[in-house]
Design a protein around this motif. Structure first.
Motif, short mmCIF file in Angstrom:
data_model
loop_
_atom_site.label_atom_id
_atom_site.label_comp_id
_atom_site.label_asym_id
_atom_site.label_seq_id
_atom_site.Cartn_x
_atom_site.Cartn_y
_atom_site.Cartn_z
N MET A 1 0.85 -1.19 0.00
CA MET A 1 0.00 0.00 0.00
C MET A 1 0.89 1.24 0.00
O MET A 1 1.49 1.58 1.00
CB MET A 1 -0.92 0.01 1.23
N LYS A 2 0.98 1.90 -1.15
CA LYS A 2 1.82 3.08 -1.30
C LYS A 2 0.99 4.33 -1.06
O LYS A 2 0.00 4.58 -1.76
CB LYS A 2 2.45 3.12 -2.69
N LEU A 3 1.40 5.12 -0.10
CA LEU A 3 0.70 6.36 0.23
C LEU A 3 1.47 7.55 -0.30
O LEU A 3 2.70 7.53 -0.38
CB LEU A 3 0.53 6.48 1.74
N ASP A 4 0.73 8.58 -0.63
CA ASP A 4 1.34 9.83 -1.05
C ASP A 4 1.95 10.56 0.16
O ASP A 4 1.46 10.42 1.29
CB ASP A 4 0.30 10.72 -1.73
N PHE A 5 3.00 11.32 -0.09
CA PHE A 5 3.66 12.03 1.00
C PHE A 5 2.73 13.03 1.66
O PHE A 5 2.84 13.28 2.86
CB PHE A 5 4.91 12.75 0.48
N ARG A 6 1.79 13.59 0.91
CA ARG A 6 0.84 14.54 1.50
C ARG A 6 -0.04 13.85 2.55
O ARG A 6 -0.34 14.43 3.60
CB ARG A 6 -0.03 15.13 0.39
N THR A 7 -0.41 12.61 2.27
CA THR A 7 -1.19 11.84 3.25
C THR A 7 -0.37 11.55 4.50
O THR A 7 -0.85 11.68 5.63
CB THR A 7 -1.67 10.52 2.62
N LYS A 8 0.88 11.15 4.30
CA LYS A 8 1.75 10.84 5.44
C LYS A 8 2.00 12.09 6.29
O LYS A 8 2.00 12.01 7.53
CB LYS A 8 3.09 10.29 4.93
N THR B 1 9.98 15.87 -13.58
CA THR B 1 10.13 14.78 -12.62
C THR B 1 9.59 13.49 -13.22
O THR B 1 8.67 13.52 -14.05
CB THR B 1 9.39 15.09 -11.30
N ILE B 2 10.19 12.37 -12.81
CA ILE B 2 9.72 11.07 -13.26
C ILE B 2 8.78 10.45 -12.23
O ILE B 2 8.30 9.34 -12.41
CB ILE B 2 10.90 10.11 -13.53
N SER B 3 8.52 11.16 -11.15
CA SER B 3 7.66 10.64 -10.10
C SER B 3 6.20 10.61 -10.56
O SER B 3 5.72 11.52 -11.21
CB SER B 3 7.78 11.51 -8.84
N THR B 4 5.52 9.51 -10.21
CA THR B 4 4.12 9.35 -10.57
C THR B 4 3.23 9.44 -9.33
O THR B 4 2.18 8.80 -9.26
CB THR B 4 3.89 7.99 -11.26
N THR B 5 3.68 10.20 -8.34
CA THR B 5 2.93 10.30 -7.10
C THR B 5 1.56 10.93 -7.34
O THR B 5 1.42 11.92 -8.06
CB THR B 5 3.72 11.12 -6.07
N ARG B 6 0.56 10.32 -6.73
CA ARG B 6 -0.81 10.83 -6.83
C ARG B 6 -1.63 10.25 -5.69
O ARG B 6 -1.24 9.27 -5.05
CB ARG B 6 -1.44 10.45 -8.18
N LEU B 7 -2.76 10.86 -5.42
CA LEU B 7 -3.65 10.40 -4.36
C LEU B 7 -4.50 9.24 -4.86
O LEU B 7 -5.17 9.35 -5.89
CB LEU B 7 -4.55 11.54 -3.88
N GLY B 8 -4.45 8.12 -4.12
CA GLY B 8 -5.25 6.95 -4.47
C GLY B 8 -6.36 6.72 -3.48
O GLY B 8 -6.71 7.58 -2.67
N PHE B 9 -6.94 5.52 -3.54
CA PHE B 9 -8.08 5.18 -2.68
C PHE B 9 -7.71 5.26 -1.20
O PHE B 9 -8.42 5.88 -0.39
CB PHE B 9 -8.59 3.78 -3.03
N TRP B 10 -6.59 4.65 -0.83
CA TRP B 10 -6.18 4.64 0.57
C TRP B 10 -5.80 6.03 1.05
O TRP B 10 -6.00 6.36 2.22
CB TRP B 10 -5.01 3.68 0.77
#
Length: 234
Positions: free
Chosen positions: A1-8, A202-211
């Motif tokens: 389960m990968k969380l976005d840094f904003r969530t953390k 940036t090559i990052s694909t970070t985004r907000l998901g369901f979790w």
């Protein structure tokens, strides 16, 4: 389960805020138990077993010490200070563990991409990214110094026999590494394109998901509940 840094980041702030104030402890014990367990559950899901063991060991020892002090205390100033320290440590532990989880499971590219999506100015993003990279590099240098000392027979058992030598062999190289690392990290940041006011890909694909949405909603509900219990509830 990968969380976005904003969530953390939001979880770290909310968990630390709620547990330190202790406004919900009396009437919403199970909610406080859930908030306290979330950082350890996330570490388990990410297979950070050693970090979970250290955190639970710390909580267990602090709880035992607090119970012993409360039952066998002689009302001395020293024991009162120890009780205050243990109580504060128990309240701060989940927030610190959540912060550690955020750092351990977030890459530099995801961190910078998340900060940019939060619309933070480059004047903040650049120092934060450089600071995180600096502490990570210092940790690696310190580990290498400890390994070199171990090869020379300078282990923790030698500290009380030769304290000055231990301090010299450990902290003098560390201070030299700190000076070099500061320059290297600054040069690396410029090389990677961390320039104030300049465009950056940036090559990052970070985004907000369901979790992410689920945990963010939970944190918002906890904050609303804290406000309601503090100012509305009679």
């Amino acid at each position: 389960m990968k969380l976005d840094f904003r969530t953390k980041l939001l979880m770290t702030i909310v968990i630390s805020f709620i547990l330190l104030l202790g406004n919900l402890h009396k009437h919403y014990f199970f909610l406080i138990l859930l908030l306290s367990s979330l950082p350890y559950l996330l570490l388990l899901l990410d297979r950070k077993y050693l970090a979970v063991f250290k955190g639970l060991l710390f909580i267990g020892l602090a709880s035992l010490l607090q119970d012993w002090l409360l039952t066998h205390s002689k009302a001395s100033i020293f024991e009162s200070v120890l009780v205050l320290i243990t109580m504060t440590s128990l309240k701060m532990a989940p927030g610190l563990v959540m912060g550690r989880y955020s750092i351990l499971t977030t890459s530099m590219s995801d961190l910078v991409a998340s900060l940019q999506k939060m619309k933070l100015p480059d004047l903040l993003i650049v120092p934060i990214s450089v600071m995180f990279r600096f502490f990570y590099t210092v940790k690696e240098d310190y580990q290498q110094i400890k390994e070199a000392m171990y090869l020379r027979g300078l282990t923790g058992r030698q500290f009380f026999r030769q304290p000055l030598r231990m301090l010299e062999y450990r902290y003098v190289p560390l201070l030299m590494c700190l000076s070099r690392t500061a320059d290297d990290v600054a040069i690396s940041a410029m090389t990677r394109g961390l320039i104030v006011g300049g465009p950056r890909t940036t090559i990052s694909t970070t985004r907000l998901g369901f979790w992410d949405y689920l945990l963010i909603s939970l944190m918002i509900l906890v904050l609303l509940l804290d406000v309601w219990s503090r100012y509305v509830r009679v």
